[in-house]
Structures are given as structure tokens and as C-alpha cells.
Design a protein around this motif. Sequence first.
Motif, PDB file in Angstrom:
ATOM      1  N   SER A 222       0.631  -1.281   0.011  1.00 28.28           N
ATOM      2  CA  SER A 222       0.094   0.102   0.097  1.00 28.28           C
ATOM      3  C   SER A 222       1.070   1.385   0.131  1.00 28.28           C
ATOM      4  CB  SER A 222      -1.071   0.073   1.224  1.00 28.28           C
ATOM      5  OG  SER A 222      -1.816  -1.180   1.369  1.00 28.28           O
ATOM      6  N   ILE A 223       0.577   2.007  -0.994  1.00 28.99           N
ATOM      7  CA  ILE A 223       1.509   3.326  -1.080  1.00 28.99           C
ATOM      8  C   ILE A 223       0.519   4.675  -1.085  1.00 28.99           C
ATOM      9  CG2 ILE A 223       1.501   3.340  -3.583  1.00 28.99           C
ATOM     10  CD1 ILE A 223       4.338   4.270  -3.584  1.00 28.99           C
ATOM     11  N   ALA A 224       0.989   5.733  -0.660  1.00 31.25           N
ATOM     12  CA  ALA A 224       0.228   6.980  -0.434  1.00 31.25           C
ATOM     13  C   ALA A 224      -0.152   7.388  -1.732  1.00 31.25           C
ATOM     14  CB  ALA A 224       1.109   7.853   0.611  1.00 31.25           C
ATOM     15  N   ARG A 225      -1.352   8.042  -1.856  1.00 35.25           N
ATOM     16  CA  ARG A 225      -1.836   8.695  -3.137  1.00 35.25           C
ATOM     17  C   ARG A 225      -0.979   9.976  -3.466  1.00 35.25           C
ATOM     18  NH1 ARG A 225      -7.854  10.198  -2.564  1.00 35.25           N
ATOM     19  NH2 ARG A 225      -7.431  10.161  -4.897  1.00 35.25           N
ATOM     20  N   ALA A 226      -0.319  10.575  -2.300  1.00 37.61           N
ATOM     21  CA  ALA A 226       0.539  11.744  -2.519  1.00 37.61           C
ATOM     22  C   ALA A 226       1.662  11.838  -1.785  1.00 37.61           C
ATOM     23  CB  ALA A 226      -0.463  13.036  -2.318  1.00 37.61           C
ATOM     24  N   PRO A 227       2.699  12.904  -2.266  1.00 38.05           N
ATOM     25  CA  PRO A 227       3.832  12.875  -1.257  1.00 38.05           C
ATOM     26  C   PRO A 227       3.217  13.389   0.074  1.00 38.05           C
ATOM     27  CG  PRO A 227       4.132  13.751  -3.178  1.00 38.05           C
ATOM     28  CD  PRO A 227       2.590  13.380  -3.325  1.00 38.05           C
ATOM     29  N   VAL A 228       4.267  13.256   1.024  1.00 43.33           N
ATOM     30  CA  VAL A 228       4.292  14.039   2.396  1.00 43.33           C
ATOM     31  C   VAL A 228       4.198  15.375   2.388  1.00 43.33           C
ATOM     32  CG1 VAL A 228       5.441  14.386   4.400  1.00 43.33           C
ATOM     33  CG2 VAL A 228       5.107  11.888   3.456  1.00 43.33           C
ATOM     34  N   THR A 229       3.213  16.035   2.890  1.00 46.90           N
ATOM     35  CA  THR A 229       2.959  17.622   2.873  1.00 46.90           C
ATOM     36  C   THR A 229       3.927  18.470   3.802  1.00 46.90           C
ATOM     37  OG1 THR A 229       1.356  17.757   4.393  1.00 46.90           O
ATOM     38  CG2 THR A 229       0.760  17.341   2.108  1.00 46.90           C
ATOM     39  N   ASN A 230       3.973  19.683   3.617  1.00 47.66           N
ATOM     40  CA  ASN A 230       4.736  20.441   4.740  1.00 47.66           C
ATOM     41  C   ASN A 230       4.037  20.485   6.019  1.00 47.66           C
ATOM     42  OD1 ASN A 230       6.818  21.735   3.064  1.00 47.66           O
ATOM     43  ND2 ASN A 230       5.517  22.860   1.844  1.00 47.66           N
ATOM     44  N   ALA A 231       2.693  20.457   5.929  1.00 49.10           N
ATOM     45  CA  ALA A 231       1.933  20.202   7.149  1.00 49.10           C
ATOM     46  C   ALA A 231       2.334  18.902   7.800  1.00 49.10           C
ATOM     47  CB  ALA A 231       0.402  20.271   6.879  1.00 49.10           C
ATOM     48  N   GLU A 232       2.384  17.877   7.010  1.00 56.77           N
ATOM     49  CA  GLU A 232       2.652  16.585   7.942  1.00 56.77           C
ATOM     50  C   GLU A 232       3.993  16.612   8.289  1.00 56.77           C
ATOM     51  OE1 GLU A 232      -0.072  13.336   5.096  1.00 56.77           O
ATOM     52  OE2 GLU A 232       1.558  14.372   4.339  1.00 56.77           O
ATOM     53  N   PRO A 367      -5.030  16.394 -11.179  1.00 56.23           N
ATOM     54  CA  PRO A 367      -5.459  14.807 -10.896  1.00 56.23           C
ATOM     55  C   PRO A 367      -5.392  14.196 -12.236  1.00 56.23           C
ATOM     56  CG  PRO A 367      -7.380  16.709 -10.999  1.00 56.23           C
ATOM     57  CD  PRO A 367      -6.178  17.297 -10.703  1.00 56.23           C
ATOM     58  N   ASP A 368      -5.565  14.895 -13.576  1.00 58.13           N
ATOM     59  CA  ASP A 368      -5.468  14.294 -14.891  1.00 58.13           C
ATOM     60  C   ASP A 368      -4.198  13.466 -14.950  1.00 58.13           C
ATOM     61  OD1 ASP A 368      -7.939  15.322 -15.301  1.00 58.13           O
ATOM     62  OD2 ASP A 368      -7.215  17.013 -16.708  1.00 58.13           O
ATOM     63  N   GLY A 369      -3.189  13.820 -14.015  1.00 60.13           N
ATOM     64  CA  GLY A 369      -2.026  13.050 -14.439  1.00 60.13           C
ATOM     65  C   GLY A 369      -1.714  11.883 -13.246  1.00 60.13           C
ATOM     66  N   ASP A 370      -2.868  11.635 -12.842  1.00 54.48           N
ATOM     67  CA  ASP A 370      -2.821  10.337 -11.879  1.00 54.48           C
ATOM     68  C   ASP A 370      -2.335   9.166 -12.614  1.00 54.48           C
ATOM     69  OD1 ASP A 370      -3.803  11.687  -9.957  1.00 54.48           O
ATOM     70  OD2 ASP A 370      -5.784  10.693  -9.466  1.00 54.48           O
ATOM     71  N   PHE A 373      -3.642   3.378 -10.527  1.00 56.99           N
ATOM     72  CA  PHE A 373      -3.941   3.216  -9.310  1.00 56.99           C
ATOM     73  C   PHE A 373      -4.442   4.213  -8.440  1.00 56.99           C
ATOM     74  CE2 PHE A 373      -1.470  -0.633 -10.559  1.00 56.99           C
ATOM     75  CZ  PHE A 373      -2.053  -1.688  -9.710  1.00 56.99           C
ATOM     76  N   GLY A 374      -4.138   5.400  -9.021  1.00 59.17           N
ATOM     77  CA  GLY A 374      -4.564   6.588  -8.423  1.00 59.17           C
ATOM     78  C   GLY A 374      -3.714   7.392  -7.492  1.00 59.17           C
ATOM     79  N   CYS A 375      -2.353   7.066  -7.905  1.00 57.84           N
ATOM     80  CA  CYS A 375      -1.428   7.969  -7.375  1.00 57.84           C
ATOM     81  C   CYS A 375      -0.847   9.199  -8.092  1.00 57.84           C
ATOM     82  CB  CYS A 375      -0.046   7.275  -7.137  1.00 57.84           C
ATOM     83  SG  CYS A 375       0.007   5.742  -6.086  1.00 57.84           S
ATOM     84  N   ARG A 376      -1.082  10.422  -7.480  1.00 55.36           N
ATOM     85  CA  ARG A 376      -1.036  11.605  -8.090  1.00 55.36           C
ATOM     86  C   ARG A 376       0.285  12.096  -8.037  1.00 55.36           C
ATOM     87  NH1 ARG A 376      -6.183  14.965  -7.073  1.00 55.36           N
ATOM     88  NH2 ARG A 376      -6.869  12.882  -7.905  1.00 55.36           N
ATOM     89  N   GLN A 377       0.876  13.096  -9.050  1.00 54.50           N
ATOM     90  CA  GLN A 377       1.963  13.683  -9.071  1.00 54.50           C
ATOM     91  C   GLN A 377       3.244  12.756  -9.004  1.00 54.50           C
ATOM     92  OE1 GLN A 377       2.068  16.943  -6.376  1.00 54.50           O
ATOM     93  NE2 GLN A 377       0.069  17.808  -7.399  1.00 54.50           N
ATOM     94  N   MET A 378       3.022  11.638  -9.330  1.00 56.72           N
ATOM     95  CA  MET A 378       4.291  10.786  -9.307  1.00 56.72           C
ATOM     96  C   MET A 378       5.508  11.164 -10.506  1.00 56.72           C
ATOM     97  SD  MET A 378       3.165   6.945  -8.568  1.00 56.72           S
ATOM     98  CE  MET A 378       4.414   6.673  -7.478  1.00 56.72           C
ATOM     99  N   LEU A 379       5.158  12.191 -11.130  1.00 56.60           N
ATOM    100  CA  LEU A 379       6.142  12.733 -12.058  1.00 56.60           C
ATOM    101  C   LEU A 379       6.089  14.229 -11.774  1.00 56.60           C
ATOM    102  CD1 LEU A 379       6.225  11.166 -15.847  1.00 56.60           C
ATOM    103  CD2 LEU A 379       7.267  10.552 -13.613  1.00 56.60           C
ATOM    104  N   GLY A 380       7.027  14.961 -11.593  1.00 57.11           N
ATOM    105  CA  GLY A 380       6.923  16.389 -11.344  1.00 57.11           C
ATOM    106  C   GLY A 380       6.771  16.775  -9.773  1.00 57.11           C
ATOM    107  N   ASN A 381       6.677  18.066  -9.654  1.00 54.40           N
ATOM    108  CA  ASN A 381       6.519  18.948  -8.199  1.00 54.40           C
ATOM    109  C   ASN A 381       7.649  18.622  -7.196  1.00 54.40           C
ATOM    110  OD1 ASN A 381       4.506  20.490  -7.708  1.00 54.40           O
ATOM    111  ND2 ASN A 381       3.579  19.232  -6.121  1.00 54.40           N
ATOM    112  N   VAL A 382       8.103  17.161  -6.912  1.00 57.19           N
ATOM    113  CA  VAL A 382       9.320  16.933  -6.231  1.00 57.19           C
ATOM    114  C   VAL A 382       9.770  15.621  -6.371  1.00 57.19           C
ATOM    115  CG1 VAL A 382       8.846  18.641  -4.128  1.00 57.19           C
ATOM    116  CG2 VAL A 382       7.992  16.201  -4.242  1.00 57.19           C
ATOM    117  N   TRP A 383      11.027  15.509  -6.452  1.00 57.46           N
ATOM    118  CA  TRP A 383      11.779  14.109  -6.572  1.00 57.46           C
ATOM    119  C   TRP A 383      11.312  13.621  -5.570  1.00 57.46           C
ATOM    120  CZ3 TRP A 383      14.093  12.266 -10.848  1.00 57.46           C
ATOM    121  CH2 TRP A 383      14.460  13.060 -11.551  1.00 57.46           C
TER     122      TRP A 383
END
Length: 452
Positions: A222-232, A367-370, A373-383
Motif C-alpha cells: 500500500s502506497i500513499a496517493r500523494a507525497p508527504v506535505t509540509n503540514a505533515e 488529477p489528470d496526471g494520476d 492506481f490513483g497515485c498523484r504527481q508521481m512525475l513532477g513537483n518533487v523528486w
Amino acid sequence: MRSTTLSTPPTPPRAADELAAMLVDARRRSLALMQDILEARDLGPRLTIVNPPLWELGHLGFFHDHFALRELYGLPDYRLADAERLFDSSSIAHDDRWSLPLPSREQTLDYLARVQRAMLERLPDGEASPAQSYVYQLTTLHEDMHGEAFLYTRQTLGDPAPDLGTPPHDVNAAPDHEPSAGALTGDVDIPGGRHRLGSDDSVAFRFDNEKPPMEVEIAPFSIARAPVTNAEFAAFVDDGGYTRRELWSEAGWRWRQQQQAQAPVYWRRDANGRWEARRFDRWLPLPLLQPVMNVSWYEAEAWCQWAGRRLPSEAEWEVAASREPSPDGAALAPGKRRFPWGDTPPDARLANLDGWRLATLDVAALPDGDSAFGCRQMLGNVWEWTASPFGPFPGFEPELYRDYSAPWFKEGRYVLRGGAWATRGRLIHNGYRNFFTPERQDILAGFRTCAP
């Protein structure tokens, strides 16, 4: 024109005008990122994580010169006097680059222009040869990597944000500037199965460490849908995460003590105790729902220990990015996507790439880049850091740029996947492997996690 008989890996031929456009575009970006810095300082401060700006620019010219004009065409005439002694990164120690008798800014820029002109003049009408297609992509993508380094060097040194010119229409039109894109919580469950890790010949250009693809067996995860946020990540800091020895590995704790780290490198508290983050030369309120960035592998590891999570292996990351579920969802379907959303190249609707936004977006954006499996931003934003040490796949062979991968396999580096906001879209795909040592905070890296 000299015959292009250089021995290069099998590479699909590209249209010559496409290669020319890539070459010119990469140089335009390099100069946009560097011109004001060169006017302010030729060499800059002596730091272990940056190069002297004038040296780095000359190195770009040398790389094109060496692999295209000399190795491909046999044309030493365009080489600057002592270019190899001045600009060859494989033979010049990092600390020596500030004390070399470098040419002036004007001479360096003239050298770059002459080399590029010679390369453009030698492209044919119509289709380039396989050797030209390989070498021109190698040297252009190498310049793209340095372009990303120019951007995070500006961040390291606190320089102003660069002026990159007018963004393409798709960036201006993309509906991702809304600050309310928000968070994206939860995991997706991915079935196990066989996976072919790496890049096959369906990819237009592959670096040597991506091949040959190797078969691996993946257990369900099981893998997170998104990267860890600044808030987290701020919750970890506020809970004393940087002072709790039990959360850190031995090497990580040594690093934390040496750095006296109390929070991510570009964070501070304002007069009211709220977090701020430095973006180039400006301190701004910490964007809580954007991915945490500029964190080392050690910091990612400690956060995972605190949160009861773990970093994915690079194979797990690639499965989440590139595979599709079977119709019943119980297995991995055959085949593999080049990008999370499919096989069409990136655009601003799908991924935050190419540097135009000069910042990350909220983790729920695009969201169009999911992935399937529904993981978002697997390319771009942050390594994204992975748990996997950087090493060769079985059967690895170094290619034309022999020092691209092989010298670093035993250096304790870890694999990063996915690209960042500054990464060029023509460089990145699901199989691309980046690699850095675990203490690096200057790179545009965050992380995504798995359930234990």
C-alpha cells in the motif's frame, strides 16, 4: 560532413528539426538561468554542493564539444584551447574548479555559441542518423540536468527567482493555480506480481543505468496517493522529531548532529511562531498542503520512523507509477505505461515540470496526471526518495558517457524517482533513475511513503 559512424547504443532515429529545437531550447533556458548570475559573480562562493557558475557554463559547451564535435564528427577545430583541462568534470576535482585559469564570460559564451552552431550545421534535412539521434539527445538532456542544478543553486545561494520568459500557453491555461487544490490523503492498495524494472527500447532515449530491464517479484503493498506535505512534516518537527534519537538511524543521527538540524534547511519561524520557508531570496508563509521539499534521505527516514511508515523501494515506486490493475483488481495487468497517465508526453495539465511555475503545487493538484492506481504527481513537483541504494541492474554496461553512472554505484547513493518542478519534461519518464547521497538537502526532493 564526416560520416557519423560512432558506436552508440541502438537508438530510434529522430527528426533532425526536433533535435535542433531541443538543443536550442536547452541553451535558451541555460542562459536565462545564468546570465544575471554571471554578471554578478563569475565564480561565486566555494561550496561543496555547487559549481562555480562560469565553470559550469563552460562545462556545458565542453560536453557538447567533446561528444558531438569530437567523438561524433571528429572535429577538434571548435575546441577552446585547454577545454579538456578546464571543463572536464571527470578529471577535474570539484575543489579545483575555483582556481582554474578560466576564459572570460565573453569567451565562454562565444565558445558555447560556436559549438552549438557547428552542431546545428551538421544536422541533415529530414531524419537524423541513429548516432546523431543518440548523441544530440545525450548532450541536450545533460544540459537539462544542469539547468535544474542552476535552479537549485539559485535557491542554495538565496538568489532572486530567474526570469524564464513567457510560459507556453498550456502553462498559463492549466487550472492548477487555485490555492485550494488541497491535500490528498490515504493509500492505494497494489497487488503483487512480476515487474520488469527499468526502461526498454520503447523509450526514445534511455540512460545506461535504466537498462537492461530486470525481472523482479513484488509483494502486495500500500502506497500513499500523494507525497508527504509540509503540514505533515511540520507535525514531526513540532513533536520534537529532530531531537528524538530513537527516530534516527545511526548515520542519520550523526548527520543531524553535525548539521545541528532542527527543521528542513529552508524553514524558520516568524515572530508569531508560524513556519516560513525561503523561496529563492524571499521568505514566505509555509505552503502547508504542498509537498515537503529540500529534505535529505535521513530526514525522510526519520519521519517514516515517527509516522510508522516506510519509504518505497524503487521497484514499488515504479509499479505504482507504471502498471495497471487487472480487470478484477487482484493482479497486475500486462504492459507498462511510459508515464503515470499513459504514453502521451507531459504537459502542464498532467505534471508540474519544466520549471515555468518556479514552485511546487498543492499535492491534490493535477488529477489528470494520476497513475492507473490513483497515485498523484508521481512525475513532477518533487523528486521522491526511495529506500533503494543506487546500483546497476544485472548486465549493466557503461555507454558513451562512461562516468554517468558507474563511478557512483558504490558511493552510498539512494535512488530518487519522478522528477521535480524544475525537471524538463523531455527528460523524465517512469523509468528514469536519479541518485544522490543521503545527506543532500539542496536538491528538489521530498518523499512518498508506504504502509509498513
